[in-house]
Design an enzyme around this catalytic site. Structure first.
Site, PDB file in Angstrom:
ATOM      1  N   LEU A  37       0.816  -1.219   0.000  1.00 38.73           N
ATOM      2  CA  LEU A  37       0.000   0.000   0.000  1.00 38.73           C
ATOM      3  C   LEU A  37       0.848   1.268   0.000  1.00 38.73           C
ATOM      4  CD1 LEU A  37      -2.777  -1.028   2.546  1.00 38.73           C
ATOM      5  CD2 LEU A  37      -2.741  -1.306   0.065  1.00 38.73           C
ATOM      6  N   HIS A  41      -3.488   4.228  -2.506  1.00 31.56           N
ATOM      7  CA  HIS A  41      -4.471   3.341  -1.860  1.00 31.56           C
ATOM      8  C   HIS A  41      -5.100   4.041  -0.654  1.00 31.56           C
ATOM      9  CE1 HIS A  41      -1.462   0.281  -3.496  1.00 31.56           C
ATOM     10  NE2 HIS A  41      -2.582  -0.070  -4.093  1.00 31.56           N
TER      11      HIS A  41
HETATM   12  P1  AMP Z   1      -3.792  -2.130  -6.876  1.00 34.32           P
HETATM   13  O1  AMP Z   1      -3.324  -2.499  -5.517  1.00 34.32           O
HETATM   14  O2  AMP Z   1      -2.694  -1.661  -7.779  1.00 34.32           O
HETATM   15  O3  AMP Z   1      -4.687  -3.166  -7.494  1.00 34.32           O
HETATM   16  O4  AMP Z   1      -4.707  -0.848  -6.694  1.00 34.32           O
HETATM   17  C1  AMP Z   1      -5.817  -0.875  -5.826  1.00 34.32           C
HETATM   18  C2  AMP Z   1      -6.639   0.374  -6.029  1.00 34.32           C
HETATM   19  O5  AMP Z   1      -5.827   1.518  -5.749  1.00 34.32           O
HETATM   20  C3  AMP Z   1      -7.127   0.536  -7.466  1.00 34.32           C
HETATM   21  O6  AMP Z   1      -8.472   1.025  -7.443  1.00 34.32           O
HETATM   22  C4  AMP Z   1      -6.170   1.541  -8.031  1.00 34.32           C
HETATM   23  O7  AMP Z   1      -6.713   2.298  -9.101  1.00 34.32           O
HETATM   24  C5  AMP Z   1      -5.922   2.424  -6.817  1.00 34.32           C
HETATM   25  N1  AMP Z   1      -4.664   3.169  -6.987  1.00 34.32           N
HETATM   26  C6  AMP Z   1      -3.444   2.668  -7.296  1.00 34.32           C
HETATM   27  N2  AMP Z   1      -2.539   3.669  -7.433  1.00 34.32           N
HETATM   28  C7  AMP Z   1      -3.216   4.831  -7.196  1.00 34.32           C
HETATM   29  C8  AMP Z   1      -2.852   6.218  -7.200  1.00 34.32           C
HETATM   30  N3  AMP Z   1      -1.621   6.615  -7.464  1.00 34.32           N
HETATM   31  N4  AMP Z   1      -3.818   7.119  -6.928  1.00 34.32           N
HETATM   32  C9  AMP Z   1      -5.102   6.729  -6.660  1.00 34.32           C
HETATM   33  N5  AMP Z   1      -5.502   5.447  -6.648  1.00 34.32           N
HETATM   34  C10 AMP Z   1      -4.579   4.508  -6.912  1.00 34.32           C
END
Ligand code: AMP
Length: 284
Positions: A37, A41
Protein backbone atom coordinates in the site's frame (compact mmCIF):
# COMPACT_ATOMS: atom_id res chain seq x y z
CA UNK A 1 -1.87 5.56 15.69
CA UNK A 2 -5.27 3.82 15.56
CA UNK A 3 -6.02 0.29 16.67
CA UNK A 4 -4.86 -2.51 14.44
CA UNK A 5 -7.68 -3.44 12.06
CA UNK A 6 -9.36 -6.82 12.49
CA UNK A 7 -7.72 -9.18 10.01
CA UNK A 8 -10.13 -11.66 8.45
CA UNK A 9 -9.15 -14.41 6.03
CA UNK A 10 -12.43 -16.31 5.73
CA UNK A 11 -15.13 -15.29 3.27
CA UNK A 12 -17.94 -16.39 5.59
CA UNK A 13 -16.50 -14.32 8.41
CA UNK A 14 -16.10 -11.12 6.39
CA UNK A 15 -19.64 -11.40 5.02
CA UNK A 16 -20.97 -11.80 8.56
CA UNK A 17 -19.03 -8.75 9.71
CA UNK A 18 -20.56 -6.67 6.92
CA UNK A 19 -24.05 -8.03 7.63
CA UNK A 20 -23.78 -7.11 11.30
CA UNK A 21 -22.58 -3.60 10.39
CA UNK A 22 -25.65 -3.28 8.15
CA UNK A 23 -27.91 -4.61 10.91
CA UNK A 24 -26.58 -1.82 13.13
CA UNK A 25 -27.58 0.69 10.45
CA UNK A 26 -24.02 1.37 9.32
CA UNK A 27 -22.85 2.16 5.78
CA UNK A 28 -19.99 0.00 4.60
CA UNK A 29 -17.22 1.04 2.18
CA UNK A 30 -14.97 -1.41 0.33
CA UNK A 31 -11.45 -0.66 -0.94
CA UNK A 32 -10.06 -3.54 -3.03
CA UNK A 33 -6.24 -3.63 -3.30
CA UNK A 34 -3.38 -5.97 -4.00
CA UNK A 35 -1.45 -4.69 -0.96
CA UNK A 36 2.00 -3.03 -1.02
CA UNK A 37 0.00 0.00 0.00
CA UNK A 38 0.96 3.61 -0.71
CA UNK A 39 -0.73 6.99 -0.43
CA UNK A 40 -2.78 6.29 -3.58
CA UNK A 41 -4.47 3.34 -1.86
CA UNK A 42 -4.75 5.30 1.37
CA UNK A 43 -6.55 8.14 -0.43
CA UNK A 44 -9.26 5.59 -1.28
CA UNK A 45 -9.39 4.61 2.39
CA UNK A 46 -9.80 8.27 3.36
CA UNK A 47 -12.62 8.66 0.81
CA UNK A 48 -14.37 5.59 2.21
CA UNK A 49 -13.93 6.74 5.80
CA UNK A 50 -15.40 10.13 4.88
CA UNK A 51 -18.48 8.55 3.31
CA UNK A 52 -19.03 5.32 5.26
CA UNK A 53 -19.18 4.17 8.89
CA UNK A 54 -17.15 1.01 8.37
CA UNK A 55 -14.31 0.54 5.87
CA UNK A 56 -13.16 -2.86 4.65
CA UNK A 57 -9.84 -3.01 2.78
CA UNK A 58 -9.16 -6.19 0.86
CA UNK A 59 -5.60 -7.33 0.18
CA UNK A 60 -5.37 -10.05 -2.43
CA UNK A 61 -2.86 -10.45 -5.23
CA UNK A 62 -5.15 -11.96 -7.81
CA UNK A 63 -3.35 -14.55 -9.94
CA UNK A 64 -6.16 -14.51 -12.53
CA UNK A 65 -5.37 -10.96 -13.68
CA UNK A 66 -1.67 -11.58 -14.44
CA UNK A 67 -0.55 -12.90 -17.80
CA UNK A 68 1.64 -16.03 -17.58
CA UNK A 69 4.71 -13.92 -18.46
CA UNK A 70 3.99 -11.20 -15.89
CA UNK A 71 5.26 -10.42 -12.39
CA UNK A 72 2.72 -12.34 -10.25
CA UNK A 73 5.46 -14.28 -8.41
CA UNK A 74 7.50 -11.12 -7.79
CA UNK A 75 4.58 -8.82 -6.95
CA UNK A 76 5.54 -6.99 -3.71
CA UNK A 77 4.02 -8.12 -0.39
CA UNK A 78 4.23 -6.04 2.79
CA UNK A 79 1.39 -7.21 5.06
CA UNK A 80 2.84 -5.90 8.33
CA UNK A 81 3.55 -2.42 6.93
CA UNK A 82 0.14 -2.44 5.20
CA UNK A 83 -1.68 -3.25 8.46
CA UNK A 84 0.23 -0.49 10.28
CA UNK A 85 -0.64 2.04 7.55
CA UNK A 86 -4.31 0.99 7.67
CA UNK A 87 -4.35 1.22 11.47
CA UNK A 88 -3.02 4.78 11.23
CA UNK A 89 -5.87 5.60 8.79
CA UNK A 90 -8.54 4.17 11.10
CA UNK A 91 -9.52 1.13 9.03
CA UNK A 92 -11.82 -1.32 10.83
CA UNK A 93 -11.52 -4.50 8.83
CA UNK A 94 -8.97 -6.05 6.49
CA UNK A 95 -9.97 -9.02 4.36
CA UNK A 96 -6.88 -10.89 3.18
CA UNK A 97 -8.10 -14.21 1.79
CA UNK A 98 -5.85 -17.07 0.77
CA UNK A 99 -5.70 -18.05 -2.87
CA UNK A 100 -7.76 -21.18 -2.04
CA UNK A 101 -10.48 -19.07 -0.40
CA UNK A 102 -11.02 -17.17 -3.67
CA UNK A 103 -10.19 -19.94 -6.14
CA UNK A 104 -10.99 -23.25 -4.41
CA UNK A 105 -10.29 -26.45 -6.32
CA UNK A 106 -12.82 -26.78 -9.13
CA UNK A 107 -13.36 -23.02 -9.53
CA UNK A 108 -14.06 -22.48 -13.22
CA UNK A 109 -16.55 -19.63 -13.63
CA UNK A 110 -15.27 -16.32 -15.05
CA UNK A 111 -16.82 -13.05 -16.11
CA UNK A 112 -16.76 -12.05 -19.76
CA UNK A 113 -15.68 -8.41 -19.52
CA UNK A 114 -17.55 -5.58 -21.26
CA UNK A 115 -16.48 -4.02 -24.54
CA UNK A 116 -14.53 -1.26 -22.80
CA UNK A 117 -12.06 -3.97 -21.75
CA UNK A 118 -10.98 -4.65 -25.33
CA UNK A 119 -8.55 -1.83 -26.30
CA UNK A 120 -5.47 -0.53 -24.45
CA UNK A 121 -4.72 -2.77 -21.45
CA UNK A 122 -7.03 -5.42 -22.88
CA UNK A 123 -5.06 -5.52 -26.12
CA UNK A 124 -1.70 -5.75 -24.31
CA UNK A 125 -2.86 -8.11 -21.55
CA UNK A 126 -5.54 -10.34 -23.09
CA UNK A 127 -6.76 -12.13 -19.93
CA UNK A 128 -6.29 -9.21 -17.56
CA UNK A 129 -9.83 -7.81 -17.34
CA UNK A 130 -11.38 -11.28 -17.23
CA UNK A 131 -9.34 -11.79 -14.07
CA UNK A 132 -10.09 -8.32 -12.70
CA UNK A 133 -13.85 -8.45 -13.25
CA UNK A 134 -14.06 -11.98 -11.85
CA UNK A 135 -12.20 -11.18 -8.65
CA UNK A 136 -13.95 -7.83 -8.16
CA UNK A 137 -17.39 -9.43 -8.52
CA UNK A 138 -16.34 -12.17 -6.07
CA UNK A 139 -15.15 -9.51 -3.61
CA UNK A 140 -18.45 -7.63 -4.04
CA UNK A 141 -20.29 -10.87 -3.17
CA UNK A 142 -18.10 -11.60 -0.15
CA UNK A 143 -18.10 -7.99 1.05
CA UNK A 144 -21.60 -6.70 0.20
CA UNK A 145 -20.67 -3.08 0.84
CA UNK A 146 -22.72 0.01 0.00
CA UNK A 147 -19.86 1.75 -1.81
CA UNK A 148 -16.63 0.55 -3.44
CA UNK A 149 -13.71 2.88 -4.08
CA UNK A 150 -11.33 2.68 -7.05
CA UNK A 151 -8.54 4.89 -8.34
CA UNK A 152 -8.53 6.88 -11.55
CA UNK A 153 -4.91 5.70 -11.87
CA UNK A 154 -6.37 2.54 -13.44
CA UNK A 155 -8.76 4.49 -15.63
CA UNK A 156 -9.82 1.66 -17.93
CA UNK A 157 -10.38 -0.61 -14.95
CA UNK A 158 -12.73 1.95 -13.41
CA UNK A 159 -14.76 2.15 -16.64
CA UNK A 160 -14.89 -1.65 -16.95
CA UNK A 161 -16.05 -2.08 -13.34
CA UNK A 162 -18.71 0.61 -13.56
CA UNK A 163 -20.04 -1.08 -16.70
CA UNK A 164 -20.01 -4.54 -15.11
CA UNK A 165 -21.86 -3.28 -12.03
CA UNK A 166 -24.50 -1.69 -14.21
CA UNK A 167 -24.81 -4.59 -16.63
CA UNK A 168 -25.02 -7.25 -13.91
CA UNK A 169 -27.24 -5.23 -11.52
CA UNK A 170 -24.70 -5.38 -8.71
CA UNK A 171 -26.11 -3.44 -5.73
CA UNK A 172 -22.97 -1.44 -4.94
CA UNK A 173 -22.13 2.14 -5.81
CA UNK A 174 -18.75 2.80 -7.41
CA UNK A 175 -16.70 5.84 -6.52
CA UNK A 176 -13.60 6.75 -8.55
CA UNK A 177 -10.99 8.90 -6.79
CA UNK A 178 -8.26 11.09 -8.33
CA UNK A 179 -4.76 9.78 -9.00
CA UNK A 180 -2.27 10.54 -6.23
CA UNK A 181 1.11 11.67 -7.58
CA UNK A 182 4.56 12.46 -6.26
CA UNK A 183 5.29 16.21 -6.25
CA UNK A 184 7.17 15.79 -9.56
CA UNK A 185 4.17 14.16 -11.25
CA UNK A 186 5.00 10.44 -11.03
CA UNK A 187 1.76 8.53 -10.30
CA UNK A 188 2.13 6.41 -7.19
CA UNK A 189 2.21 2.69 -7.96
CA UNK A 190 3.21 -0.40 -6.02
CA UNK A 191 5.55 -1.14 -8.93
CA UNK A 192 7.47 2.14 -8.48
CA UNK A 193 9.53 0.39 -5.83
CA UNK A 194 11.19 -1.62 -8.62
CA UNK A 195 12.61 1.57 -10.18
CA UNK A 196 16.16 2.66 -9.44
CA UNK A 197 16.79 6.44 -9.35
CA UNK A 198 17.85 6.58 -12.99
CA UNK A 199 14.79 4.58 -14.12
CA UNK A 200 12.54 6.70 -11.95
CA UNK A 201 13.77 9.77 -13.82
CA UNK A 202 12.87 8.14 -17.14
CA UNK A 203 9.49 7.08 -15.73
CA UNK A 204 8.61 10.72 -15.14
CA UNK A 205 8.20 11.11 -18.90
CA UNK A 206 4.87 9.23 -18.73
CA UNK A 207 3.17 12.00 -16.78
CA UNK A 208 5.05 14.63 -18.78
CA UNK A 209 3.70 13.23 -22.04
CA UNK A 210 0.16 13.28 -20.63
CA UNK A 211 0.46 16.89 -19.51
CA UNK A 212 1.74 17.79 -22.96
CA UNK A 213 -1.28 16.07 -24.55
CA UNK A 214 -3.62 18.07 -22.33
CA UNK A 215 -1.83 21.28 -23.22
CA UNK A 216 -1.99 20.57 -26.96
CA UNK A 217 -5.73 19.84 -26.77
CA UNK A 218 -6.31 22.98 -24.74
CA UNK A 219 -4.35 25.02 -27.30
CA UNK A 220 -6.64 23.75 -30.04
CA UNK A 221 -4.54 21.09 -31.79
CA UNK A 222 -6.97 19.41 -34.20
CA UNK A 223 -4.97 16.36 -35.15
CA UNK A 224 -4.95 13.50 -32.65
CA UNK A 225 -2.12 11.76 -34.53
CA UNK A 226 0.11 14.81 -33.97
CA UNK A 227 -0.68 14.71 -30.26
CA UNK A 228 0.10 11.00 -30.01
CA UNK A 229 3.40 11.57 -31.87
CA UNK A 230 4.32 14.35 -29.45
CA UNK A 231 3.55 12.06 -26.49
CA UNK A 232 5.66 9.26 -27.94
CA UNK A 233 8.54 11.68 -28.56
CA UNK A 234 8.56 12.85 -24.93
CA UNK A 235 8.91 9.27 -23.73
CA UNK A 236 11.37 8.15 -26.40
CA UNK A 237 13.59 11.19 -25.76
CA UNK A 238 13.57 10.37 -22.04
CA UNK A 239 14.78 6.83 -22.80
CA UNK A 240 11.69 4.79 -21.97
CA UNK A 241 12.48 1.21 -23.04
CA UNK A 242 9.21 0.30 -24.73
CA UNK A 243 5.92 2.07 -25.31
CA UNK A 244 2.91 -0.26 -25.25
CA UNK A 245 0.46 2.46 -26.25
CA UNK A 246 -0.36 6.15 -26.26
CA UNK A 247 -4.02 6.98 -26.73
CA UNK A 248 -6.54 9.78 -26.73
CA UNK A 249 -10.00 8.35 -26.10
CA UNK A 250 -13.61 9.01 -25.31
CA UNK A 251 -13.96 8.89 -21.49
CA UNK A 252 -16.97 6.54 -21.56
CA UNK A 253 -16.44 4.16 -24.49
CA UNK A 254 -12.62 4.35 -24.59
CA UNK A 255 -12.87 4.58 -28.40
CA UNK A 256 -9.92 6.48 -29.97
CA UNK A 257 -10.65 10.03 -30.97
CA UNK A 258 -9.40 10.88 -34.46
CA UNK A 259 -9.96 14.58 -33.69
CA UNK A 260 -9.44 15.74 -30.12
CA UNK A 261 -12.41 17.03 -28.18
CA UNK A 262 -13.21 17.63 -24.58
CA UNK A 263 -13.76 15.75 -22.39
CA UNK A 264 -11.17 13.20 -23.41
CA UNK A 265 -8.71 10.96 -21.63
CA UNK A 266 -5.08 10.55 -22.61
CA UNK A 267 -3.48 7.26 -21.59
CA UNK A 268 -0.02 5.72 -21.76
CA UNK A 269 1.57 2.39 -20.94
CA UNK A 270 5.32 1.94 -21.14
CA UNK A 271 8.13 -0.16 -19.82
CA UNK A 272 11.12 1.26 -17.97
CA UNK A 273 13.66 -1.50 -17.44
CA UNK A 274 11.54 -4.52 -16.51
CA UNK A 275 8.81 -2.41 -14.94
CA UNK A 276 5.58 -1.78 -16.81
CA UNK A 277 3.90 1.49 -15.85
CA UNK A 278 0.54 3.01 -16.79
CA UNK A 279 -0.84 6.50 -16.33
CA UNK A 280 -3.62 8.70 -17.68
CA UNK A 281 -4.90 12.25 -17.65
CA UNK A 282 -8.46 13.52 -17.87
CA UNK A 283 -8.76 16.44 -20.28
CA UNK A 284 -11.84 18.40 -19.26
P1 AMP B 1 -3.79 -2.13 -6.88
O1 AMP B 1 -3.32 -2.50 -5.52
O2 AMP B 1 -2.69 -1.66 -7.78
O3 AMP B 1 -4.69 -3.17 -7.49
O4 AMP B 1 -4.71 -0.85 -6.69
C1 AMP B 1 -5.82 -0.87 -5.83
C2 AMP B 1 -6.64 0.37 -6.03
O5 AMP B 1 -5.83 1.52 -5.75
C3 AMP B 1 -7.13 0.54 -7.47
O6 AMP B 1 -8.47 1.03 -7.44
C4 AMP B 1 -6.17 1.54 -8.03
O7 AMP B 1 -6.71 2.30 -9.10
C5 AMP B 1 -5.92 2.42 -6.82
N1 AMP B 1 -4.66 3.17 -6.99
C6 AMP B 1 -3.44 2.67 -7.30
N2 AMP B 1 -2.54 3.67 -7.43
C7 AMP B 1 -3.22 4.83 -7.20
C8 AMP B 1 -2.85 6.22 -7.20
N3 AMP B 1 -1.62 6.62 -7.46
N4 AMP B 1 -3.82 7.12 -6.93
C9 AMP B 1 -5.10 6.73 -6.66
N5 AMP B 1 -5.50 5.45 -6.65
C10 AMP B 1 -4.58 4.51 -6.91
Amino acid sequence: MGNRPRLVTSGIEIRRAVQSAHAAGKKVGLVPTMGALHEGHLSLVDASRAQCDVTVVTIFVNPAQFEPTEDFEEYPHSMEADLAALAARGVDLVFAPTREEIYPPGHSTYIEPPQAAEPLEGACRPGHFRGVTTVVLKLFNLVPADFAFFGQKDYQQSVVIRRMVEDLNVPIRIRVCPTVREPDGLALSSRNRYLNPEQRKRALSLSRSLKLAAKLVEHGEQDAAAILDAMRNVMTDAGVDEIDYVALVDPETLASLPAPRRPAVALVAARVGQTRLIDNWQIE
